[in-house]
Every structure is written in C-alpha cells, then in structure tokens.
Design a protein around this motif. Structure first.
Motif, PDB file in Angstrom:
ATOM      1  N   ARG A  31      15.449  19.562  13.879  1.00 54.41           N
ATOM      2  CA  ARG A  31      14.431  18.592  14.260  1.00 54.41           C
ATOM      3  C   ARG A  31      13.055  19.255  14.350  1.00 54.41           C
ATOM      4  N   LEU A  32      13.040  20.488  14.796  1.00 52.30           N
ATOM      5  CA  LEU A  32      11.780  21.225  14.900  1.00 52.30           C
ATOM      6  C   LEU A  32      11.145  21.408  13.517  1.00 52.30           C
ATOM      7  N   THR A  33      11.983  21.647  12.539  1.00 52.18           N
ATOM      8  CA  THR A  33      11.485  21.790  11.165  1.00 52.18           C
ATOM      9  C   THR A  33      10.859  20.470  10.693  1.00 52.18           C
ATOM     10  N   GLU A  34      11.546  19.366  10.983  1.00 53.49           N
ATOM     11  CA  GLU A  34      11.003  18.045  10.601  1.00 53.49           C
ATOM     12  C   GLU A  34       9.685  17.771  11.347  1.00 53.49           C
ATOM     13  N   TYR A  35       9.695  18.124  12.618  1.00 48.28           N
ATOM     14  CA  TYR A  35       8.519  17.872  13.455  1.00 48.28           C
ATOM     15  C   TYR A  35       7.306  18.640  12.945  1.00 48.28           C
ATOM     16  N   LYS A  36       7.536  19.899  12.588  1.00 47.53           N
ATOM     17  CA  LYS A  36       6.411  20.715  12.100  1.00 47.53           C
ATOM     18  C   LYS A  36       5.790  20.094  10.858  1.00 47.53           C
ATOM     19  N   LYS A  37       6.632  19.482  10.044  1.00 45.54           N
ATOM     20  CA  LYS A  37       6.123  18.809   8.846  1.00 45.54           C
ATOM     21  C   LYS A  37       5.212  17.634   9.252  1.00 45.54           C
ATOM     22  N   VAL A  38       5.607  16.934  10.294  1.00 46.48           N
ATOM     23  CA  VAL A  38       4.848  15.757  10.750  1.00 46.48           C
ATOM     24  C   VAL A  38       3.462  16.130  11.289  1.00 46.48           C
ATOM     25  N   ILE A  39       3.366  17.288  11.937  1.00 46.74           N
ATOM     26  CA  ILE A  39       2.089  17.654  12.571  1.00 46.74           C
ATOM     27  C   ILE A  39       1.280  18.674  11.778  1.00 46.74           C
ATOM     28  N   THR A  40       1.788  19.068  10.617  1.00 42.39           N
ATOM     29  CA  THR A  40       1.086  20.107   9.870  1.00 42.39           C
ATOM     30  C   THR A  40       0.074  19.508   8.899  1.00 42.39           C
ATOM     31  N   VAL A  41      -1.143  19.990   9.013  1.00 48.26           N
ATOM     32  CA  VAL A  41      -2.249  19.485   8.189  1.00 48.26           C
ATOM     33  C   VAL A  41      -2.072  19.944   6.751  1.00 48.26           C
ATOM     34  N   PRO A  56       0.808  -1.226   0.000  1.00 46.60           N
ATOM     35  CA  PRO A  56       0.000   0.000   0.000  1.00 46.60           C
ATOM     36  C   PRO A  56       0.845   1.283   0.000  1.00 46.60           C
ATOM     37  N   LYS A  57       0.281   2.333  -0.599  1.00 43.60           N
ATOM     38  CA  LYS A  57       0.999   3.607  -0.645  1.00 43.60           C
ATOM     39  C   LYS A  57       0.977   4.294   0.712  1.00 43.60           C
ATOM     40  N   ALA A  58      -0.060   3.944   1.500  1.00 43.41           N
ATOM     41  CA  ALA A  58      -0.235   4.637   2.780  1.00 43.41           C
ATOM     42  C   ALA A  58      -0.751   3.695   3.843  1.00 43.41           C
ATOM     43  N   VAL A  59      -0.377   3.988   5.081  1.00 51.16           N
ATOM     44  CA  VAL A  59      -0.914   3.244   6.212  1.00 51.16           C
ATOM     45  C   VAL A  59      -1.330   4.259   7.271  1.00 51.16           C
ATOM     46  N   TYR A  70     -15.132  11.239   3.812  1.00 49.56           N
ATOM     47  CA  TYR A  70     -14.545  12.533   3.445  1.00 49.56           C
ATOM     48  C   TYR A  70     -13.820  12.443   2.105  1.00 49.56           C
ATOM     49  N   LEU A  71     -12.997  11.396   1.952  1.00 51.85           N
ATOM     50  CA  LEU A  71     -12.201  11.240   0.719  1.00 51.85           C
ATOM     51  C   LEU A  71     -13.077  11.154  -0.526  1.00 51.85           C
ATOM     52  N   ALA A  72     -14.125  10.345  -0.419  1.00 49.36           N
ATOM     53  CA  ALA A  72     -14.979  10.104  -1.590  1.00 49.36           C
ATOM     54  C   ALA A  72     -15.777  11.344  -1.964  1.00 49.36           C
ATOM     55  N   ALA A  73     -15.920  12.268  -1.023  1.00 47.48           N
ATOM     56  CA  ALA A  73     -16.684  13.486  -1.298  1.00 47.48           C
ATOM     57  C   ALA A  73     -15.823  14.547  -1.999  1.00 47.48           C
ATOM     58  N   GLN A  74     -14.523  14.303  -2.111  1.00 44.54           N
ATOM     59  CA  GLN A  74     -13.636  15.278  -2.763  1.00 44.54           C
ATOM     60  C   GLN A  74     -13.625  15.062  -4.275  1.00 44.54           C
ATOM     61  N   LYS A  75     -13.266  16.120  -4.988  1.00 47.89           N
ATOM     62  CA  LYS A  75     -13.277  16.022  -6.451  1.00 47.89           C
ATOM     63  C   LYS A  75     -12.090  15.226  -6.988  1.00 47.89           C
ATOM     64  N   GLU A  76     -10.924  15.427  -6.400  1.00 47.87           N
ATOM     65  CA  GLU A  76      -9.707  14.800  -6.944  1.00 47.87           C
ATOM     66  C   GLU A  76      -9.536  13.356  -6.464  1.00 47.87           C
ATOM     67  N   VAL A  77      -8.703  12.653  -7.233  1.00 42.68           N
ATOM     68  CA  VAL A  77      -8.167  11.387  -6.738  1.00 42.68           C
ATOM     69  C   VAL A  77      -7.408  11.766  -5.469  1.00 42.68           C
ATOM     70  N   PRO A  78      -7.497  10.955  -4.410  1.00 44.56           N
ATOM     71  CA  PRO A  78      -6.900  11.358  -3.135  1.00 44.56           C
ATOM     72  C   PRO A  78      -5.471  11.909  -3.231  1.00 44.56           C
ATOM     73  N   ILE A 104      -2.276  13.932  -0.924  1.00 45.47           N
ATOM     74  CA  ILE A 104      -1.773  13.890   0.458  1.00 45.47           C
ATOM     75  C   ILE A 104      -2.603  14.822   1.339  1.00 45.47           C
ATOM     76  N   ALA A 105      -2.887  15.999   0.837  1.00 43.24           N
ATOM     77  CA  ALA A 105      -3.671  16.959   1.626  1.00 43.24           C
ATOM     78  C   ALA A 105      -5.040  16.374   1.979  1.00 43.24           C
ATOM     79  N   ASN A 106      -5.649  15.687   1.010  1.00 41.08           N
ATOM     80  CA  ASN A 106      -6.939  15.041   1.266  1.00 41.08           C
ATOM     81  C   ASN A 106      -6.822  13.923   2.304  1.00 41.08           C
ATOM     82  N   LEU A 107      -5.764  13.153   2.187  1.00 39.95           N
ATOM     83  CA  LEU A 107      -5.582  12.043   3.137  1.00 39.95           C
ATOM     84  C   LEU A 107      -5.413  12.584   4.556  1.00 39.95           C
TER      85      LEU A 107
END
Lengths: 302, 302
Positions: free
Chosen positions: B292-302, A196-199, A245-253, A255-258
């Motif tokens: 590390r803070l830069t990496e961390y922010k990436k992990v928690i950023t929507v 899988p691409k994602a878990v 939520y995913l299925a309600a979006q226009k694009e193929v999933p 990262i932002a959607n996931l």
C-alpha cells in the motif's frame, strides 16, 4: 506559448467573512482566472459587463496583456453577487445574485480568438459553454468548471459539455452531486467515465485530488494558510494557475505537466484567499510563487 | 525495540454504515491501537473488560504477542458503544454509550509495565490518563488522544495532561474545539503552545497535518479508498501504526521518524476502514503495508 481562451463571469461581489467585508469589489470567474493565468501565458477573455464596469478593472487585465476583444459592454449593470462565509469558510452562503447584463449573455468570439489552443469554460450555463466551444476551430486542450445550480437544472446539457472536454475542474461537493458518489475518490472515475481524460477535484483547505484515466490518482494537500481572509475565487484562481502553467509548456499536456499545473494552481489559490476580492492575487509575482512553492515542498516532503 | 504501553478502552460496538451493520463487534481504542502497533513493536495493554469479554478477543491480542497483564476482568459487562454513519461517513452519530465496567475503571500498572519507554494515553478521562502516566517511571515518548466530551467538561484537567506529553494525536474537529481556532492549520501551533512538542491532526478522508515546534507543518493526504465500509477505529489505528513504527526505531524519535510514523499510521488506518470492526486490521501484514505504501507514494509523487 499558446493562447488561453476563457469564458466566464466578470462581476462585482459583496462579501462578508469573519475577517471583515467588502462591497462591490471586483470578482467573477474570468477575472480570477485571467489574473492567475496571465502570469504565465497570453489570455483572451470572452464575457460581458455593464455600463458601471470601472475603467481601472479593465486596466487591471489590460496591464497584464490580457486580450479583452471578447469582452462586451452592454446597457445595464454588471453581474453582482453577495455572499457570506462563517466558521471554517468552507461554504459560501449566497445572499443575493443579480445576473443583470449576464442574463442575456450571448458569447461571440472575435475572429482572432478562434484559433486558441487552450480553452477554459468557467462556470456558466452549459449551453453557453457549448456555444463558445463550437466557435473555436481546433483547440488542443479544453477544460471546464460547473456548479450545483447547473447540475440540478441542466444536467443533460452539462453531460453534453463533459463529452467534449479534456479536463473538468470541479468542487468536491459538486463532484459528489454530479455522480451521486459518497466521496471525491469514488466520484473521480465516474466523472472521467463521462468523457474527460482527467478530473481535478478541488477540496478547499484540503487541497486537490486529480484523477486521470491513464495514471489514476494524484492527491496533495493545500498550502497551510493559518488565516483565510476570503475564499472567494480560490477555485477560479486554481484553474487560472493550472491553465496558465499548462499553456506555457512546449508539449501537449503530459501527466507530469498536469501534476505541476495542479501544484501551480494550488500555490496561486493560496495567495487569493489571503485578502478580499482580487487584492492579493493581483499583486502575486512569479517570485512569490517560487518562494511559496519552496515552502510548500517542505510541507509535503517526507 | 522498545515496549509501548497503551491505556484505552476495550469494547463491543454496534455499528451501522451505508455498507451494512454489525452488532457487538470487537472495538475500543486499545484494541485498534494494539492490533496496529503490534505489527512493529511489543505492546502492553492497560484496560478493563467485563465477564462477557470473549476468549477469542483476548486471543486476538495474545497471538500478536501483546502483553495483557494490565487488562482486568471485573464483574459486569464490557463497555458498549452503538453508533451510525451516514453520507460521507465523516461523523459518527452516537446512538448509545453503555460504560458498564468502564465507569469504575481504575488503571493500575503491573510492576513490569512501569519501565515502558513509549506510552499512549488513548481517549479516556484526563484524570485516568494522568494516573497512568504517574505510574510510568521514565518514559521516552508519551502521546495522547482525547475527544469533544473531555474538552467540554474537563478542559482544565486535559490541559494538565497536555503539559506532560510529547505528542497529541487529535481529530480536526476536536483540535478546533480545544483551541477555538477556525481551522486545523491555525489550531496546530496553539496546541503545541500548551505543552507538547508535536501535534498530529487527523483529518479523516483528507489525511493528516502534523505540526512540530521545530519544523512546522508536515501535511499529506489519505490513501484514496473508494469505498469506506466503517471508519470506526481509524484514528486509534493511526495512533497504533504511528507508535508501533516509532518504537521499532533505534533513535529517540527524530522529525524524520515522526514523518514516517504519520505515513505508517495513515497506511494502517486505510486498511481498518475497508471492513467493519477490526476485521480488516486484524488481517493486515507487513507485506500489505509495504504494498500500500508503494501505491500511496505513486499518488503523492509529483
């Protein structure tokens, strides 16, 4: 909006927690998933129930526009699970599992289900997950769940399913069991290496950790809920909110959607655990979710 | 910049984890705390060591500008702890505790320590925490830690200390034990009801949950670290990063500062666990933390 096909269990659960108990209350992965996903998208259910399955439990999904053409009623009793939770409610102790009609479940898709774009293979035997997937013509995005039972007795078959899906939603303990890793962080890339691409690793009261081959980790805590009444179905609710939520979006999933889907799944699950069975979940509105999301953002905002 | 006074243990630890083992390696809450805090602020240590305490272990703190005027060397041996971790490394199994010189620890502050603005009472007997606090003239911000041992045998005394501090940093298990709550979320407001304005519950691999009377919950996950070598000292490192950051700010701690302090503590702790004893922590630079803070922010950023 795309349709989501879900295959999973429809059950009656007898549950005891420190907050009380319920007997033969509505449960099963397909029920939790469908109630959550149908807030956003069209859902199609494949499953089996017995003659004791109550009309009001059909109606609950019917009233949400869920297509139950793939739900067969057969002679015998509906799947029944009895379990109890103690202390921190992180782990259920299974007291009884009566497969009943679920023992001979042979999932057949109605013709009009075969064009479903999104597919979620909830926790059932890996062969049945494959059997369902083979009947779908060209799904856009396929997710799956599993459990310790299948990891211990059907790991090879399970790995076959893993190769064919885009995303795995799995409990932390099961992610460790599947990979032999010591923690969720090291388990995640071992799971995506299986296909899988994602878990998305579900961590109960601690939230979730998503890992994608392209972008690495995305980790957030759960919504703080002081009193957890009944955690049953939280994981399936998460999956339902996620796919809905995913299925309600226009694009193929994307990262932002996931990422948004994880948060939506998490918000939805935070409702489920506030009452027994599907009671809280069945009442959740998009307005409730919006409100909780605002509270949640405050909790995680630096 | 304000000075931070810390009272806690200086120890030699013998530790075994799935990654290997070390014998009589440098440890103790005051060492982890001071190494972390001294990256940001001036630190003053109150503690006791035995005749076996190595000059290079003094030098480690001396070289970071840590004031060791409150560290007494007395006849006998330094506090020694032996423990092992298995599986997910979430819990240490204590194999041996030799208090040695720590058994008669009678903390006396050098005159010039008494004007310290920030005070951290690491995990020692509640009476000794009080004894230290009484010698400080007018601290601006006081924090404390504790452990299951004191909760079970000296809870009343501990509650006296809780009334006099601004913040408690405590493990999740100990927060539940102290309050009788089923989870960290319900424990947090019960702890602030005992006195402190804020509590930070340390959740190991899951990060932290802060709760303040004014603003409620602030919860974030830990930095994802695939291989945890040795979790010893992670909590004290968190506290050190937290206080070091706070004391380096111009204002009396604001909510925004407390949030940043949590993140700084968490980033610092994520280094500690990557090697045995203080090995990784002693090498961390502000540049490493920034990265590390830069990496961390990436992990928690929507």
């Amino acid at each position: 909006m795309s349709e989501i096909l879900v295959v999973g269990s429809l059950a009656y659960d007898s549950i005891e927690t420190p907050s009380g108990k319920v007997d033969r209350a509505l449960g099963g992965s397909a029920n939790y998933f469908s109630l959550a996903a149908s807030l956003f998208s069209k859902v199609r259910v494949v499953g089996v129930v017995g003659e004791d399955y109550d009309q009001k439990d059909y109606d609950l999904l019917n009233n949400r526009g869920v297509d139950l053409a793939g739900l067969s009623k057969v002679p015998g009793k509906t799947f029944h699970w009895a379990g109890s939770y103690e202390g921190d409610l992180n782990e259920a102790k299974t007291l009884k599992t009566d497969l009943n009609v679920f023992a001979d479940f042979n999932p057949q898709l109605p013709e009009h289900f075969k064009d479903s774009s999104f597919v979620f293979l909830a926790n059932i035997a890996p062969e049945l997950q494959l059997q369902v997937l083979e009947q779908v013509k060209s799904p856009k995005f396929v997710g799956m769940d599993t459990m310790n039972f299948w990891i211990s007795i059907k790991k090879d078959k399970l790995i076959d399913v893993l190769k064919k899906v885009d995303l795995v939603l799995i409990n932390e303990g099961e992610a460790k069991m599947l990979t032999g890793a010591a923690n969720a962080i090291s388990a995640a890339p071992l799971i995506t290496a299986m296909g899988p691409k994602a878990v998305v690793i579900k961590r109960g009261e601690y939230g979730f950790a998503m890992y994608t081959k392209d972008e690495g980790y995305f980790i957030l805590p759960a919504m703080p809920i002081p009193t957890v009444v009944d955690p049953t179905g939280a994981g399936d609710t998460f999956a339902g909110g996620f796919f809905g939520y995913l299925a309600a979006q226009k694009e193929v999933p994307t990262i932002a959607n996931l990422k948004q889907a994880c948060i939506m799944g998490s918000m939805m699950a935070s409702h489920t655990i506030q009452d027994f069975s599907v009671k809280a979940l069945a009442k959740v509105t998009l307005g409730d979710l919006e409100k909780r999301l605002t509270e949640y953002k405050k909790v995680i905002t630096v």
